[in-house]
Design a protein around this motif. Sequence first.
Motif, mmCIF file in Angstrom:
data_model
loop_
_atom_site.group_PDB
_atom_site.id
_atom_site.type_symbol
_atom_site.label_atom_id
_atom_site.label_comp_id
_atom_site.label_asym_id
_atom_site.label_seq_id
_atom_site.Cartn_x
_atom_site.Cartn_y
_atom_site.Cartn_z
ATOM 1 N N LEU A 1 0.837 -1.195 0.000
ATOM 2 C CA LEU A 1 0.000 0.000 0.000
ATOM 3 C C LEU A 1 0.872 1.245 0.000
ATOM 4 C CD1 LEU A 1 -2.802 1.238 0.044
ATOM 5 C CD2 LEU A 1 -2.774 1.033 2.537
ATOM 6 N N GLU A 2 1.948 1.215 0.761
ATOM 7 C CA GLU A 2 2.875 2.344 0.802
ATOM 8 C C GLU A 2 3.454 2.606 -0.596
ATOM 9 O OE1 GLU A 2 7.167 3.228 2.841
ATOM 10 O OE2 GLU A 2 5.638 2.297 4.098
ATOM 11 N N THR A 3 3.810 1.557 -1.304
ATOM 12 C CA THR A 3 4.331 1.699 -2.668
ATOM 13 C C THR A 3 3.292 2.334 -3.583
ATOM 14 O OG1 THR A 3 5.800 -0.188 -2.382
ATOM 15 C CG2 THR A 3 5.259 0.426 -4.644
ATOM 16 N N ALA A 4 2.035 1.910 -3.468
ATOM 17 C CA ALA A 4 0.960 2.482 -4.285
ATOM 18 C C ALA A 4 0.738 3.955 -3.947
ATOM 19 C CB ALA A 4 -0.332 1.685 -4.084
ATOM 20 N N ILE A 5 0.806 4.292 -2.671
ATOM 21 C CA ILE A 5 0.595 5.683 -2.264
ATOM 22 C C ILE A 5 1.751 6.560 -2.733
ATOM 23 C CG2 ILE A 5 0.377 7.246 -0.293
ATOM 24 C CD1 ILE A 5 -1.113 4.945 1.150
ATOM 25 N N ILE A 6 2.965 6.061 -2.646
ATOM 26 C CA ILE A 6 4.106 6.842 -3.123
ATOM 27 C C ILE A 6 3.965 7.123 -4.614
ATOM 28 C CG2 ILE A 6 6.599 6.741 -3.565
ATOM 29 C CD1 ILE A 6 6.837 5.336 -0.790
ATOM 30 N N ALA A 7 3.573 6.112 -5.387
ATOM 31 C CA ALA A 7 3.351 6.319 -6.829
ATOM 32 C C ALA A 7 2.245 7.345 -7.054
ATOM 33 C CB ALA A 7 3.014 4.999 -7.509
ATOM 34 N N ALA A 8 1.201 7.293 -6.243
ATOM 35 C CA ALA A 8 0.085 8.236 -6.360
ATOM 36 C C ALA A 8 0.536 9.659 -6.043
ATOM 37 C CB ALA A 8 -1.051 7.813 -5.431
ATOM 38 N N TYR B 1 -6.716 17.438 -2.557
ATOM 39 C CA TYR B 1 -5.404 16.814 -2.739
ATOM 40 C C TYR B 1 -5.425 15.375 -2.227
ATOM 41 C CZ TYR B 1 -0.485 15.679 -2.225
ATOM 42 O OH TYR B 1 0.729 15.045 -2.302
ATOM 43 N N LYS B 2 -5.945 15.192 -1.020
ATOM 44 C CA LYS B 2 -5.999 13.846 -0.453
ATOM 45 C C LYS B 2 -6.877 12.940 -1.298
ATOM 46 C CE LYS B 2 -4.879 15.111 4.291
ATOM 47 N NZ LYS B 2 -5.335 15.172 5.684
ATOM 48 N N ARG B 3 -7.959 13.472 -1.832
ATOM 49 C CA ARG B 3 -8.839 12.676 -2.707
ATOM 50 C C ARG B 3 -8.104 12.253 -3.969
ATOM 51 N NH1 ARG B 3 -13.564 10.666 -3.688
ATOM 52 N NH2 ARG B 3 -14.616 10.838 -5.686
ATOM 53 N N ALA C 1 -5.760 7.863 -6.960
ATOM 54 C CA ALA C 1 -4.619 7.334 -7.709
ATOM 55 C C ALA C 1 -4.110 6.051 -7.054
ATOM 56 C CB ALA C 1 -3.516 8.382 -7.800
ATOM 57 N N ALA C 2 -4.038 6.040 -5.724
ATOM 58 C CA ALA C 2 -3.608 4.829 -5.013
ATOM 59 C C ALA C 2 -4.640 3.719 -5.170
ATOM 60 C CB ALA C 2 -3.377 5.140 -3.537
ATOM 61 N N GLY C 3 -5.920 4.087 -5.125
ATOM 62 C CA GLY C 3 -6.985 3.097 -5.320
ATOM 63 C C GLY C 3 -6.899 2.434 -6.680
ATOM 64 N N ALA C 4 -6.608 3.221 -7.703
ATOM 65 C CA ALA C 4 -6.447 2.665 -9.053
ATOM 66 C C ALA C 4 -5.254 1.715 -9.089
ATOM 67 C CB ALA C 4 -6.278 3.787 -10.071
ATOM 68 N N GLU C 5 -4.166 2.124 -8.474
ATOM 69 C CA GLU C 5 -2.947 1.296 -8.436
ATOM 70 C C GLU C 5 -3.217 -0.035 -7.748
ATOM 71 O OE1 GLU C 5 1.431 0.800 -8.625
ATOM 72 O OE2 GLU C 5 0.225 2.411 -9.476
ATOM 73 N N VAL C 6 -3.879 0.010 -6.598
ATOM 74 C CA VAL C 6 -4.183 -1.217 -5.863
ATOM 75 C C VAL C 6 -5.159 -2.076 -6.656
ATOM 76 C CG1 VAL C 6 -5.312 -2.131 -3.787
ATOM 77 C CG2 VAL C 6 -3.657 -0.273 -3.586
ATOM 78 N N SER C 7 -6.173 -1.459 -7.250
ATOM 79 C CA SER C 7 -7.173 -2.206 -8.020
ATOM 80 C C SER C 7 -6.566 -2.895 -9.235
ATOM 81 C CB SER C 7 -8.300 -1.283 -8.484
ATOM 82 O OG SER C 7 -9.023 -0.807 -7.387
ATOM 83 N N GLU C 8 -5.543 -2.292 -9.797
ATOM 84 C CA GLU C 8 -4.886 -2.913 -10.947
ATOM 85 C C GLU C 8 -4.146 -4.181 -10.552
ATOM 86 O OE1 GLU C 8 -4.073 0.948 -13.802
ATOM 87 O OE2 GLU C 8 -2.531 0.377 -12.363
#
Length: 158
Positions: free
Chosen positions: A49-56, A97-99, A104-111
């Motif tokens: 999750l941290e990796t996805a958030i950093i990418a986001a 901003y948080k949204r 973006a993180a949600g899309a990354e995780v969903s992928e």
Amino acid sequence: MSGFIPGGLPPSPPVPGVHINSEAFWPSIDLDKLRETLRIDSSVTTARLETAIIAAVISVNRDLAAWREAQQVAGHTSLEAVPSEKIQDQSQLVYLYKRAVECAAGAEVSERYRGYDTTASGNKKADETEPTIDDYRRDQRWAVRDILGTSRTTVELL
């Protein structure tokens, strides 16, 4: 001796209190809050999750780089300091901003992950109720455009 090989370890519990920080101008992102907002269970590890958030954060910060620089030139040291209406005593810009980062993180995780049921009906139900990757990407773009003060829709005549 058994020939049994286990299919994997049980999901590790989330690590509480983890925040992702970027440029000092932007607010930090709380992993627990994001996990709760997007209903991401413990099958997605904290590290992933941290990796996805950093990418986001990288993606959203790049989209807003010129806008941030203009705000800093105007004397605003943080997103919270940029004049904006407030909701529950917090700047609308901070929420947006948080949204954008959450989506973006949600899309990354969903992928990469998919909650699933072994039955076809469970899979169909998941398809109908879960936000799609496209929904997350759209909401990310809308949040960024709302910060920038630009239209959400681009119309082109063919």
